[in-house]
Design a protein around this motif. Structure first.
Motif, short mmCIF file in Angstrom:
data_model
loop_
_atom_site.label_atom_id
_atom_site.label_comp_id
_atom_site.label_asym_id
_atom_site.label_seq_id
_atom_site.Cartn_x
_atom_site.Cartn_y
_atom_site.Cartn_z
N GLY A 37 -0.78 -10.12 2.16
CA GLY A 37 -0.67 -8.90 2.93
C GLY A 37 -1.84 -7.97 2.62
O GLY A 37 -2.30 -7.90 1.49
N LYS A 61 5.23 -2.39 0.72
CA LYS A 61 5.51 -2.93 -0.61
C LYS A 61 6.89 -3.57 -0.67
O LYS A 61 7.07 -4.64 -1.27
CB LYS A 61 5.40 -1.81 -1.65
N CYS A 64 6.69 -6.96 1.26
CA CYS A 64 5.92 -7.96 0.50
C CYS A 64 6.71 -8.47 -0.70
O CYS A 64 6.66 -9.66 -1.03
CB CYS A 64 4.58 -7.39 0.07
N LEU A 71 0.17 -8.34 -2.17
CA LEU A 71 -0.32 -7.24 -1.33
C LEU A 71 -1.64 -6.72 -1.87
O LEU A 71 -1.78 -6.46 -3.07
CB LEU A 71 0.71 -6.11 -1.27
#
Length: 363
Positions: A37, A61, A64, A71
């Motif tokens: 990501g 966040k 992910c 990330l």
């Protein structure tokens, strides 16, 4: 090595904190790609109350973590300012009404984001949550409308080229928006499954546009004129208005409810005036055609096709004539209302987005 039999392609997904990019990452994960990501910050917010940056990053966040993907974060604020926002302001100062989302996609999402992912994250592809599709036909990629035509975003991606299309995946283009939300909910992405779609200027968000623009462009009060060139009111700056606009016209007590709302039918930036009428179909708002500069073709040009002169507009069939190099004349089969220089004319052959370019003039 990438030619190994069991090699797994690496895809970097542009994560915005919304349901679309989140489900894009989920779908790629289910297809056994190696998914990373990337969260982009592209605007240095300074007004302290409108920015959703912190909330969006929190949601990214969370997604992910749920999907167990790594990330990364990157700041493209300088690139956005120089390649998108300064161009946007320059065009506004000339009286045009530009669409920054088109340039943002070309210069940031499919240039800076793509280059960063290929060079720094060893990506094979990037992916986004755009509602579009792509296919390969006769050794070239074509850009297609999304299955959900109400959400289709091909208009904003008409400047993509073959090298960009080769390296991008659009995982959600085959789905309807309602299906995407159900997929998010079913897979536990509850922080984004019911989150409202983002609106407003690309990466900047929803703001009171007039106030926002005046922070960067000096505006002066000017006259509002009737079709007879009588002064009937004052405005805060002619560049703040666009042809066909009906909201935000300050004429107070002279509003005639019997004849309906007022529309901006013309503006003169040098004289700093706008002209208004209660006739939605005033001849000044009716166009038989347009001139487009710097036309870009994704697929082979077609000189009989359909065109949109603004997002989500009903397409109109047209005939295209080349003037010189990449400048073309487009004549509509039927007149179109409120064509606005600075916006984009985008061409279609049924579900295929052929390309397009910036509207320079209307006739």
């Amino acid at each position: 090595m990438k030619n190994k039999k069991n090699y797994v392609a690496r895809v970097v997904v542009g994560m915005s904190g919304g349901v679309d990019s989140s489900v894009a990452a989920l779908l790629l994960k289910k297809r056994n790609y190696e998914v990373l990501g990337l969260f982009m910050k592209n605007w240095e917010e300074d007004d302290g109350h409108s920015c959703s940056y912190i909330e969006d990053l929190k949601d990214v966040k969370s997604v992910c973590e749920k999907l167990k993907i790594q990330l990364y974060q990157v700041n493209f604020s300088i690139e956005y300012w120089n390649k998108v926002f300064k161009v946007f302001l320059k065009k506004y100062k000339t009286g045009k009404t530009p669409n920054p989302d088109v340039l943002c996609n070309k210069e940031i999402k499919f240039k800076e984001f793509l280059d960063f992912s290929l060079e720094n994250l060893n990506a094979d592809y990037i992916a986004t949550g755009h509602y579009v599709r792509k296919k390969k036909r006769n050794e070239k990629y074509i850009l297609l409308k999304a299955k959900d035509e109400r959400k289709d975003q091909s208009y904003f991606l008409h400047l993509l080229d073959q090298s960009q299309l080769e390296k991008v995946i659009f995982p959600i283009g085959e789905f309807k928006k309602s299906e995407i939300r159900k997929i998010a909910e079913k897979n536990g992405l509850l922080s984004v499954s019911k989150k409202k779609d983002s609106t407003g200027i690309c990466f900047i968000g929803k703001k009171r546009f007039e106030n926002f623009l005046q922070k960067y462009i000096s505006c002066k009060n000017g006259d509002i004129l009737s079709v007879h060139k009588e002064i009937i009111g004052q405005h805060p700056g002619s560049i703040l208005y666009t042809l066909g606009q009906r909201k935000g016209i300050r004429i107070g007590g002279i509003k005639n409810e019997k004849h309906g709302p007022w529309y901006v039918i013309d503006k003169n930036v040098k004289q700093n005036t706008i002209m208004i009428s209660q006739n939605k179909f005033h001849p000044s708002l009716v166009s038989k055609g347009i001139i487009i500069n710097n036309v870009h073709w994704i697929s082979e040009p077609k000189y009989r096709c359909s065109v949109q002169t603004r997002y989500h507009q009903k397409e109109t069939y047209c005939s295209i004539r080349k003037i010189c190099l990449n400048r073309i004349s487009v004549r509509f089969d039927h007149p179109i209302l409120s064509v606005t220089p600075g916006q984009y004319g985008v061409f279609y052959d049924r579900e295929v987005c052929l390309g397009g370019g910036e509207i320079d003039l209307k006739f």
